[in-house]
Structure formats: structure tokens, C-alpha cells
Design an enzyme around this catalytic site. Sequence first.
Site, short mmCIF file in Angstrom:
data_model
loop_
_atom_site.label_atom_id
_atom_site.label_comp_id
_atom_site.label_asym_id
_atom_site.label_seq_id
_atom_site.Cartn_x
_atom_site.Cartn_y
_atom_site.Cartn_z
N LYS A 186 87.19 36.03 76.45
CA LYS A 186 86.48 35.74 77.85
C LYS A 186 86.80 34.39 78.41
CE LYS A 186 83.05 38.82 76.34
NZ LYS A 186 81.71 38.99 75.71
N GLN A 212 76.31 36.55 73.74
CA GLN A 212 77.12 37.55 72.72
C GLN A 212 76.24 38.30 71.76
OE1 GLN A 212 80.65 38.02 73.11
NE2 GLN A 212 80.20 39.73 71.90
N ASP A 271 76.11 40.88 82.30
CA ASP A 271 76.22 41.88 81.70
C ASP A 271 75.52 43.12 81.92
OD1 ASP A 271 77.94 41.97 79.44
OD2 ASP A 271 76.69 40.91 78.01
#
Length: 294
Positions: free
Chosen positions: A53, A97, A120
Amino acid sequence: MGARIIDGRLVAAEIRGEVKARAAKLAAKGIVPGLAVILVGLDPASLSYVTAKEKACAENGLASFEVKMPAETSQEELLAVVRRFNADSRVHGILVQLPLPKHIDEKAVIGTIAPEKDVDGFTPINVGRMVLDEPCFLPCTPAGVIELIKRSGVPTDGARAVVVGRSNIVGKPLMNLLVRKSVNATVTICHTGTKDLALHVREADIVVACAGKPGLVTAEMLKPGCCVIDVGVNRVEDPSVAKGYRLKGDVDFEAASKVAGWITPVPGGVGPMTITMLLANTVDAAARISGLEA
Ligand code: NAP
């Protein structure tokens, strides 16, 4: 005739080109889209996602802010970092995460992310907006699947779609996106309680496999000419390669590609789309927060 292979790397590169141009447009107006990524613990797979990322941000003109915290971090310490990024004007997107260590309540952490920075698309507010078809951040993997289908020219209007898997991060959002008017598929969702998986899959013009079970969807289950999107990423032992394993999808690719009309490989199908959609969401967030056009 064999299936057309949907090349996720190619589609992802096309979208990244668009993202990079939009990020540059914002940067020219003084706003560099910024993504904060928080990792708790040292899980090797999570670590490699975070590194990927960071690299993708750098390559496409986005700023990234990483915080790596030890596995024994308390929930309060983690929440404090999330709140700090909520208030940081350089940060437009926040990603925690997953999975988190067991002593931390994932829902509490996700729920603390400011909805306008939830790139997200996992906060309850974003999920609600997605279901209501209101402006929101779409979860990255399902959004990537829809892009792959659309950009490959697969007909979706009135198509019958079967999603195999009902997780909150892949299967359920996919169900919601496939049924939107802009896609207009008729959707069936299958899970471990489904009595005859093959019966449903055989009816499908579009099959999305997201069960995490290698080879679950076989060629015999498929309707000739259908589109097969394989989200599954499974490590299967393979002593013939140095790593000792290889990645396999949920679909028996070799045989299925002789029956399907379109199919995604694993790796190189859905995988490259996920980070790409994250970048796209972060640029969207920067544009919305700053009120500038990108
Ligand atoms: P998950 O949370 O484990 O959910 C799997 C779903 O599949 C569950 O709903 C489960 O049903 C269903 N399922 C399992 N076995 C089944 C069977 N034999 N028949 C029918 N349904 C079955 O997994 P996930 O997080 O959604 O991930 C799914 C797969 O996608 C994994 O391989 C993961 O690595 C991969 N993935 C890839 C990406 C990417 O970027 N390419 C991103 C995310 C995930 P129940 O609900 O009844 O248990």
C-alpha cells in the site's frame, strides 16, 4: 473456444493511471491525498500488504502515513492513534489492517474511524449508505470486482449472478453492488448452509467465488459462456516451488477456463484491484474533504 482471461493487472494499471492524474490535479491545488495505514502486530501477510500500500501510494502521488504498533498494544492506545488521524488534515483516508490481535475489539476500532475517512468502507455508516445507494466509500475488493466485470464488457443488465460467500467484507457487499440498478443483476448468495451449490452456480451468467476454499467451483458447475470472477486466495502446498506453496483460487481455473466466457486468474485477477480501489477511494476522500474537484 477458451474463456477470455480478465487481466486484473491491466485493468488495475488503467485505473491507477486515472487515480494518478486525479491526485496530481488535487496536488496542483495544494492538496496531496493522504492515506494512513495502521498495523498492529507483525503478521507477515499483513506486513506485506502494508508495504504494498505504501509503495502504491508513492507511485501514484499519494502521501502515506504508517504506524506499526506491537501486538500487545492496548485497544485504548490503538483508538488514540485512530482519533489522531481523524483529526489530522493531511490524512484523508484511514485503514486499520485486519485482522487485529484477539484482545482488541475490531468493531470498536472500525467504528471509531471518521466516516468521511473510511476508505475501506467498513464503518456501519458507510455500509448503510452503500445499501441505500447513497454516496459512500465502497469496500475495495467488491468495488474492484465490479470494475473488472464492467471494464471487460461482460453484460450485466438482467444477468443472473451467484456469489459464493457471505462475509461482511466481500460476499455481502458484492451482493449489494450487483443488485444496484447500475449493474442490474439478479443475485443469489450462497454459503455453507446452501443445500446444492452446483444447482445455483449452474444458473449463473456471472459467478463470483469468495469462499476461501481452493477449487470449490468446478467446470461441471458452470453454464457455458458465463463470467467467472475468482476472489479466493488460498495457499496450497507445492514442494516443487521454493516457497513450498502456491496461490490457488476458489475456482478450478484450468478446467473452468474451457467452459467459461470470461475468467479471472489467481494471482493476477482480483488481487491487483483491491489496493487500486483503495487509492481511488483516498483520492475521492481528499476531493470531498477539501471541496475541490479531482
Ligand atoms: P470468510 O470471511 O472466511 O468468508 C467465506 C465465506 O464463504 C463464508 O460466508 C462461508 O459461509 C462461505 N463458504 C465457505 N465454504 C463454503 C462452501 N463450501 N460452500 C459455500 N460457501 C462457503 O472469507 P473472506 O474474507 O470473505 O474471503 C474469501 C476469500 O477471498 C479468501 O480466500 C480471501 O483470501 C480472499 N480475499 C481476497 C481478496 C483480494 O484482494 N483478492 C480480498 C479479500 C479476500 P458461512 O458464512 O456459512 O461460513
